[in-house]
Structure formats: structure tokens, C-alpha cells
Write a protein that holds these residues in place. Structure first.
Motif, mmCIF file in Angstrom:
data_model
loop_
_atom_site.group_PDB
_atom_site.id
_atom_site.type_symbol
_atom_site.label_atom_id
_atom_site.label_comp_id
_atom_site.label_asym_id
_atom_site.label_seq_id
_atom_site.Cartn_x
_atom_site.Cartn_y
_atom_site.Cartn_z
ATOM 1 N N GLY A 2 0.798 -1.232 0.000
ATOM 2 C CA GLY A 2 0.000 0.000 0.000
ATOM 3 C C GLY A 2 0.828 1.277 0.000
ATOM 4 N N VAL A 3 2.117 1.181 0.343
ATOM 5 C CA VAL A 3 2.933 2.396 0.396
ATOM 6 C C VAL A 3 4.106 2.328 -0.579
ATOM 7 N N ASP A 4 4.848 1.209 -0.568
ATOM 8 C CA ASP A 4 6.083 1.153 -1.354
ATOM 9 C C ASP A 4 5.887 0.737 -2.804
ATOM 10 N N ASP A 7 7.862 3.656 -4.791
ATOM 11 C CA ASP A 7 8.962 3.682 -5.763
ATOM 12 C C ASP A 7 9.528 2.297 -6.047
#
Lengths: 362, 551
Positions: A234-236, A243
Motif C-alpha cells: 500500500g505504500v512502497d 517507488d
């Protein structure tokens, strides 16, 4: 006098609020008293079955109610932690179990549960072959019945690789290639169930003596480790705005990446990198309601439950029920998942995870 | 005869009053934690401490202890440095909307750690607005989160003290020619020192027991003693290792609490408040105002990021995530709509608050008495400390302890419906006690004695003397306990029933499932929860009770 006034208000408020407390609900009524269309007639003389499970367990209400309609027992669900935490709680409370039946022990923890004797012997009569195919080796099948399975696989953001003009990786070995430096993120084996699955995939692929070297190369190639799946995906992951275009997730993740108005996912799973996690159900030794627990294990294999599993829990049913359309089209499972013997996992899990932690998080 | 009765009854009454909360603490805290320690040190029924050395000499244990202590120390220093100017601005200066700002600063303290962890990552990860700093996955965000959560403790504790400081000493020093910096160093700082020590030790305690944040922000490279206990217990079932670390934690917590209590004893003496010392800002205040503004911006940044992302969808603005909150079928990950979860949260919080208030009032009355004997006085301060202990013990230890100790009649209490409010009350109790006790202690005991001399019974005497000052603090403590309970996640996640999840539990479930809708709903639910807690804290703030949230 004003203070007396305030005190009086406080007291009145407190008394008024106790009306909206939880204490008015007793534990033995079905948990839907808010819905007026359901009469309390569902409460039956047969009593309740308490299912102990993990945090991710969820099924539609009508399926849960279906159990009551079919068997006459009310179902009470108690969830706690992940598969590991669940198994360890059962081991801790052996002899005084916190429920009647369990669902959610997976093949990475099954041997511990079976060896510790927390399960009574029960297996539904004449299991279909496609269900038995997922059964544990050895004495496991007498105690634990397969209910669903999921493939933990490396996922890639095809759109990103296309835009960058780089050929995406195919295998676990590819991930250590300098082409993919700093592009991979995975949840950790010590704090996440898919993370443990991935560690086992690398152990199955590179052997008990070869996986350490692989992980050293992987970390040297700039892989990052998060604590949980939600963080990694969900973030990386580039699909979520991060990214890193290579992430450890599930074979069932791609259908969720079909863009608005598009007709195919922008990500895919690498089916040569998968470890299969099978989740089992069983009857707890010392259950207050063993008959109800057995009925529940049977019910978990019914078409109603099996058909609801993909959309509620993001995993695959073990029986031959029809998959949701998007799943059938875009969520292929691995033909030949990487395999590690559950008994071996039980024997070495702690040592492996500690070794892994020293290499990957030291 | 009559005199003898007067001396006796308050003693008996107080003992009875102390027994109720003590029994609660014994059953719901000492018993479960003790049970886990016994499992760790005496697995086969005989005590075996041979493993202690083995656990302590593991290289990982040393790393974990070092990281825990050094990070907590850095977090404490930083929180104090940033909190002091903010305390000055919010408590010594008068300006419009000051109450709102005070509520904003307290808000992080009651936000669920899960949400904050995700927000900080969204802010600092490569794609986030502060991604260029390259701080993601380092120890810096952990430190930032420590400060974010604990600013409230420093601002309230030190600010509350500062607000009541008599200005005449400062004015005198200034009149004798001391420069402002000198006045601060020689007059103000010494007067504030007890409050600073008290706040600092509590912050250190909160930092060293932080758990969710470390796990979310630190990835796995950084382990604290708390996350290590969690891993050893839930994943490895290494109860011996967990027990050794728990004992270390317990000893450290007791030491911290003792230091904090000493600092506090000196602050409470001076609670005779001088009112109305706050003044309008002057030109010379600008460095402090700028610093305070910066800190407030730092608190608001993650929160605003949260709000911003909750109304964004792909490229445009949308309120869809909020519309989904009322829809029970919005997410397959949930069995109830989020509004149902809100109602569960509110109902649980009501139970927890009532429980915490009743017990807290009992404890506060007992510990606010100053008996004559040295032994009795020691007993009272030990009692005071005992109820602070749950702040420093891992929720995992208590949660697992519940399972193995409360499983036999007459105490088969493993039905979660009862346990959730009980666990939350344990967390809120110390904060309630810290809010009410200073107020009770500030009442001159001679008032009670005078009432007794005029023929009032002990209850009547206490009511006459202390009742008038209790109204607002009780209300404020109620609000504070309510807000704490709304945001509590650690213990609740262990005990909540899936058919009756609270909002923080639902947020966590949504975050851990794939799908943009789930994330959007989690963000919207987090905004809703933050609004709820800020509203409650804003109301508490209006009551102007100095001791709320101060330690």
C-alpha cells in the motif's frame, strides 16, 4: 451551587449513557439484534458454537446465518492475531480451550498444533479428491481439514516496467540481478504471514543451506523489508504511488489493479515464485460443544462458504465451486508451487526466522 | 470514646475504598501478568532461572535494549525541547482560539497508533510530500512519531504548572535588572523543574513501551523491548525470553514511576493557583511564537495529509470514501458498516469510562489523603504507583495472560464483550487518577477537619470540603477517559469480537486488505475518529481543568 449543578448533570449524563452500554447485550444472542427483519427465532435450543480464528476471517452475514439455518447452532466468532499468534494461543490454553472449533491454522503452523495435541480427531466423511489434495502429510489429515489456499508470489507492476523499457524479472534468482537493484520490497518473515511464506519459498527453492546466501545477495541488491503486507503493497509498491515496482503479495492481487474504465490489470504475479499457504479447520480438544464444532467444519466445506471465500478473504476455495469472473480471468494460481514439508517447517521455523532476521534486519 | 471513633472510621472507610480498585487491579492485571511470568520461569511447576543469562546474552537482546533506551532518551529530550515553548505560548499568552490549539495538541495522544504510523509513512515515503528528505525507513520517523504522540504530556504537565506560577518572583527578578533569559534560567526554570522531570519520565516511559509505531515505521530493522516481547510471545512462543524481558520492563517502569512521583510531589504542593497571569503576546515573544507555530504545524501535517488523502481519488476530489462509511456492504473485509463500528466504539467507551471513573475516584480519594504515619504514607504512594503500572506493561502480556489465568470458574472471564471495556479502563485509569488527585490534594485538609469538628460524619465532611472543587475535574476526566478509550487499539485488538469491532480495529482491518476503496475508507474512518476525539478533547478543554493530561 454551580458545582452541585455540574455534578448533578454529570450523574444524570452517566446514568443516561449507561443505557447505551454494551453490558445490555448478553453473549448468547445472535449478534444482529440491530436488524429488525431478523426475529430472535434464530436462537435455538441447540446452543452455540464458538469458532476461534485469525483477524482476517470474515464471511457475508447470510453465509454465517446459513449455518444456523442448516444446523440449528448459533455461531460465535472469536478472532485474535495472525495464524502464528492463533496457533500459539491454542497451545497456551490447551486443556481449557477458548472455543469449540478453529479455522485459520495454516501449513506453516499446522505441525505445531497437531504435535501439541490441541486438536481432537475429526475429519468430514468422504472428502472430495480436490480437497484431499491439499491435506497435510502424516497424521495431520485426521485433525485438520483444508478449507482454502492462497499463493504467496512476487508481483510486478507491468505498467512501470513498460514505461521504463526494462524487461521484468521472472524468477526468484532474477531478483538478485543488478538490473533490479533497489526495486523489490517484501514484508518480513518474523512479523507477517506472507513474509514467512516468501522466506519458505526461498528455502524450498535454494535449499536449507543455500537460502542464506540468496538472502545476502537479495539484501545487497537493495531489497527492503517492511513489517506488514499492507505497508509493502500500500505504500512502497509503485502501483500505490511508491517507488518499488516489485513487491511480495498474492496470486490473487492482480485483479484488484484493473484501472477505472480499463479491462485488464496493470500488475501480474510471477507464478514461478509462489509458496502455497493452505488454511485448515479442526475441532478443539476439550471443546464444550464437539458436535457443533464438527458441524461447523463440515459447513466450511459447503458450496455457500466456498463460493464466498474469494471475495471475503482474498484466497481460493479448495472445492470445485465457480470462481468470481475477474478471478477466473486474472488470478491464476501456480501450477507447481514451491513446497516445504510442514514437519520440517515446525522443526526449523524459529531458527530460520532468527537467522533470517540477522541477515535481513540486522 | 468519641475521638477514638473519629480516628478509626476514616481509616476503615479508606481501606474499604482502596480495596475495590485493588481487587480490580489484582484480578485484571497482577493475575494475568503473573500468570505469564510463571509460565516463563516455571514451565514445569518448578522455578527455573537458568535461562535468564541465556536470554540476556543473546546478541539481539543487547541490540534491542540499547535501541529502546537510546531512542526513548532522544525522544524525551526532543519532546521536552519542542514542548516547552509551546507550553509557554499556550498557557502564558492570551490570544483568540487558544482553546482550539490546546485541543489540537492533545489530539495525537488519543489517536490510534496504527493510523499515525501509516500517515507518517505516507508523508515520508518516496512518493509522499516529504519523500525528498530520504528519511523513510530510518530511525528518524520513529523519533518524529514519539514526539508527535507525547507533546501533549509535556505541554499539559509543564503548561499547567506554568499557568499557575506566581509572576511576582519573575517580575521582581526583572525589576532588579535580570535579562529575560536570566529570569527564565534563575527563576522560572527551577520552579518548573518538578513538572519537567515528571513529564520527562512519563514521556520516556511511553517512548520505551511504544509498539505499533515502531513496527509500522521501523520496518523490522528496529526492535524495541515491547515489539520483541510481542514477537517472542505470539510468533515463537518463547515464554521464557518474553518473561525475562517483561521483568526488565517492569523494573524499569517502577523506577521511572518513582522518579515521576518525586517530581510530582513537588508540583502538587504549589497547586494553589494564581489565576489570570496570561497576557497578550508582545513583540519580544516572536521567537517563541515562531517555535510554537512550527511545532503546531508539525502536529497538523500528518493529520492534514490524512484529511487530504481521504478526499482524493485518483486525480480529483471525492466524498465517496465518506459515503461508504454508512454502507455495511462497502467492503468485503468488514462484516459491519463503519458507522456500526462507531456505535460499538462509543458504547464500549461508555462502559470503559464509567468503570475508569468509579475506580479512579476511589483511588484518587485514597491517595489524596496524607496519613500521619511514615508507613501509612509509603503505602499510599505505593498504591498511587500501582495503578500507573498498566501504562508500562505490554498489552500482549496482559492479553495472553487473560487467556491462561481467567479461564476457570468462578473467573471464566474470557468473553470479550466484558474484557474490552475492562482493558480500556485499565489504560484510562492512571490518567483519571492523575487528573483528579491533584485537585483533591490541593484542598486544605483542615477544611475537612473543621467540618468534622462541627459534627459532620467522614463522608459528609469530605463532601462539604471537596465536593465543590470536584465537579469540573470529574467531567474533564470523564471526557479524557472517553477519548482514550475511543482510540485504544493495543489491548482492544486482542479482545474485540469480529461482529462488534471498534473503529481502530476496523481501520486496521481495512488497511491490511488490498483495494483502493479499502484504503480510502480507512482514511475516512481515521478522519472521523480524529474528529470525534478532538471534539471530546475540545469540550474537556473548555472546562479549563489544569490537571487533565498532566502527570
Amino acid at each position: 451551587m454551580r458545582t452541585t449543578h455540574i455534578l448533578a448533570c454529570t450523574a444524570a449524563l452517566t446514568l443516561g449513557l449507561t443505557g447505551c452500554s454494551l453490558m445490555g447485550d448478553s453473549d448468547d444472542e445472535p449478534p444482529h439484534e440491530a436488524e429488525t427483519d431478523r426475529s430472535t427465532a434464530t436462537s435455538t435450543a441447540l446452543g452455540e458454537v464458538v469458532l476461534v480464528t485469525h483477524d482476517s476471517f470474515t464471511l457475508p452475514d447470510e453465509v454465517i446465518d446459513g449455518f444456523t439455518d442448516e444446523t440449528g447452532y448459533d455461531l460465535v466468532v472469536r478472532a485474535s492475531g495472525d495464524a502464528g499468534s492463533l496457533t500459539n494461543q491454542l497451545v497456551l490454553t490447551k486443556g481449557s480451550p477458548i472455543g469449540d472449533a478453529v479455522f485459520g491454522i495454516d501449513n506453516t503452523f499446522a505441525s505445531r498444533a497437531v504435535d501439541e495435541g490441541v486438536l481432537a480427531a475429526y475429519s468430514p466423511a468422504d472428502l472430495p479428491a480436490e480437497v484431499s489434495a491439499h491435506a497435510l502429510p502424516g497424521e495431520g489429515p485426521e485433525h485438520l481439514t483444508p478449507v482454502d489456499f492462497g499463493d504467496v508470489c512476487v508481483n510486478i507492476d507491468d505498467a512501470w516496467f513498460e514505461a521504463e523499457g526494462i524487461d521484468p524479472p521472472q524468477t526468484l534468482q532474477d531478483l538478485t540481478d543488478p538490473t533490479y537493484q533497489d526495486l523489490f520490497v517484501t514484508p518480513g518473515a518474523s512479523s507477517s504471514s506472507p513474509g514467512l511464506g516468501f522466506l519458505l519459498a526461498t528455502i524450498g527453492e535454494f535449499g536449507e543451506d543455500g537460502w542464506q546466501g540468496y538472502w545476502e545477495d537479495l539484501m545487497a541488491n537493495g531489497a527492503t523489508v517492511t513489517s506488514g503486507w499492507s505497508d509493502a503493497y500500500g505504500v512502497d509498491f509503485t502501483f500505490s504511488g511508491g517507488d518499488r515496482p516489485i513487491v511480495l503479495s498474492y496470486a490473487s492481487s492482480p485483479p484488484f489493479t484493473i484501472p477505472e474504465g480499463g479491462d485488464e490489470p496493470t500488475t501480474s504475479a510471477l507464478l514461478d515464485t509462489c509458496f502455497r499457504q493452505v488454511e485448515y479447520a479442526g475441532v478443539l480438544e476439550g471443546a464444550e460443544n464437539p458436535a457443533g464444532a464438527q458441524a461447523l467444519v463440515d459447513y466450511l466445506l459447503s458450496d455457500q462458504v466456498q463460493a464466498a471465500i474469494p471475495d471475503s478473504m482474498y484466497v481460493y476455495p479448495v472445492t470445485d465451486v465457480e470462481l468470481p469472473e475477474l478471478w477466473a480471468q486474472w488470478a491464476q494460481v501456480a501450477d507447481d508451487p514451491i513446497d516445504v514439508d510442514p514437519a520440517l517447517i515446525e522443526e526449523h521455523r524459529e531458527g530460520w526466522v532468527r537467522q533470517w532476521a540477522d541477515i535481513a534486519t540486522g | 470514646m468519641g475521638r477514638h471513633r473519629d480516628r478509626l472510621i476514616p481509616g476503615v472507610g479508606l481501606t474499604l475504598l482502596a480495596l475495590i480498585p485493588l481487587a480490580f487491579l489484582a484480578v485484571f492485571f497482577v493475575l494475568p501478568v503473573g500468570g505469564m511470568l510463571v509460565r516463563g520461569f516455571a514451565p514445569d511447576g518448578t522455578w527455573d532461572f537458568s535461562g535468564v543469562a541465556e536470554v540476556l546474552t543473546r546478541p539481539r537482546t543487547g541490540r534491542v535494549l540499547f535501541f529502546t533506551v537510546s531512542m526513548a532518551a532522544a525522544g524525551t529530550v526532543l519532546t521536552l525541547l519542542l514542548g516547552l515553548p509551546l507550553a509557554f505560548v499556550l498557557y502564558r499568552l492570551k490570544f483568540p482560539r487558544r482553546g482550539l490549539l490546546r485541543a489540537v495538541v492533545v489530539m495525537p495522544f488519543v489517536l490510534p497508533t496504527v493510523v499515525v504510523g501509516v500517515m507518517f509513512r505516507a508523508l515520508l515515503s518516496a512518493g509522499g510530500p516529504l519523500g525528498f528528505l530520504g528519511w523513510d525507513r530510518s530511525w528518524i520517523p520513529i523519533l518524529a512519531a514519539y514526539v508527535f504522540f507525547n507533546l501533549a504530556v509535556v505541554v499539559r504537565t509543564v503548561g499547567g504548572m506554568w499557568e499557575g506560577l506566581d509572576r511576582r518572583a519573575e517580575d521582581a527578578a526583572a525589576a532588579l535588572g535580570a535579562r529575560p533569559a536570566q529570569v527564565f534560567r534563575t527563576v522560572t526554570l527551577p520552579a518548573l523543574t518538578p513538572a519537567i522531570i515528571s513529564a520527562g519520565t512519563l514521556v520516556f516511559l511511553f517512548c520505551s513501551t511504544a509498539f505499533g509505531v515502531v513496527l509500522t515505521l521501523g520496518g523490522l530493522r528496529y526492535g524495541t523491548i515491547e515489539s520483541e516481547i510481542y514477537l517472542l510471545t505470539t510468533e515463537f512462543l518463547d515464554l521464557r525470553g518474553a518473561a525475562v524481558l517483561s521483568v526488565i520492563q517492569l523494573l524499569a517502569v517502577v523506577a521511572m514511576l518513582a522518579v515521576a512521583a518525586r517530581g510530582r510531589a513537588r508540583t502538587e504542593q504549589s497547586l494553589t493557583r494564581s489565576r489570570g497571569v496570561a497576557r497578550a503576546p508582545r513583540g519580544s515573544d516572536w521567537p517563541l511564537l515562531a517555535a510554537a507555530g512550527g511545532v503546531v504545524a508539525f502536529v497538523l501535517l500528518p493529520v492534514l495529509t490524512l484529511v487530504w488523502r481521504s478526499v482524493r481519488d485518483g486525480g480529483g476530489f471525492t466524498l465517496d470514501h465518506y459515503r461508504l462509511l454508512a454502507d455495511p456492504d462497502a467492503s468485503p473485509a468488514l462484516r459491519v458498516s463503519i458507522l456500526d463500528a462507531v456505535s460499538n466504539s462509543l458504547r464500549t467507551a461508555v462502559d470503559a469510562t464509567v468503570l475508569a471513573m468509579v475506580l479512579g475516584l476511589c483511588v484518587s480519594i485514597v491517595v489524596s489523603r496524607r496519613p500521619r504515619g511514615v508507613g501509612a504514607r509509603r503505602l499510599v504512594s505505593a498504591l498511587d504507583g500501582a495503578f500507573m503500572l498498566p501504562l508500562g506493561i505490554s498489552a500482549v502480556t496482559v492479553g495472553f495472560g487473560f487467556l491462561i489465568t481467567l479461564d476457570r470458574p468462578p473467573l471464566d472471564l474470557r468473553t470479550p464483550a466484558v474484557l474490552v471495556p475492562i482493558a480500556q479502563a485499565l489504560v484510562a485509569l492512571p490518567l483519571v487518577v492523575r487528573t483528579i488527585t491533584p485537585v483533591l490534594r490541593s484542598v486544605d485538609p483542615r477544611l475537612r477537619q473543621a467540618a468534622a469538628a462541627l459534627g459532620a460524619g467522614p463522608l459528609r465532611a469530605a463532601w462539604t470540603a471537596e465536593g465543590p472543587v470536584l465537579g469540573k475535574p470529574l467531567l474533564a476526566a470523564t471526557g479524557f477517559a472517553f477519548a482514550i478509550s475511543l482510540g485504544e487499539f493495543g489491548a482492544t485488538s486482542f479482545l474485540a469480537r469480529p461482529d462488534r469491532p471498534t473503529v481502530p480495529v476496523v481501520i486496521y482491518q481495512l488497511i491490511s486488505r488490498p483495494g483502493a476503496d479499502n484504503l480510502g475508507m480507512a482514511l475516512a474512518a481515521s478522519v472521523l475518529l480524529s474528529l470525534l476525539t478532538v471534539t471530546v478533547m475540545g469540550l474537556v478543554e473548555r472546562l479549563r481543568v489544569g490537571s487533565v493530561g498532566s502527570f
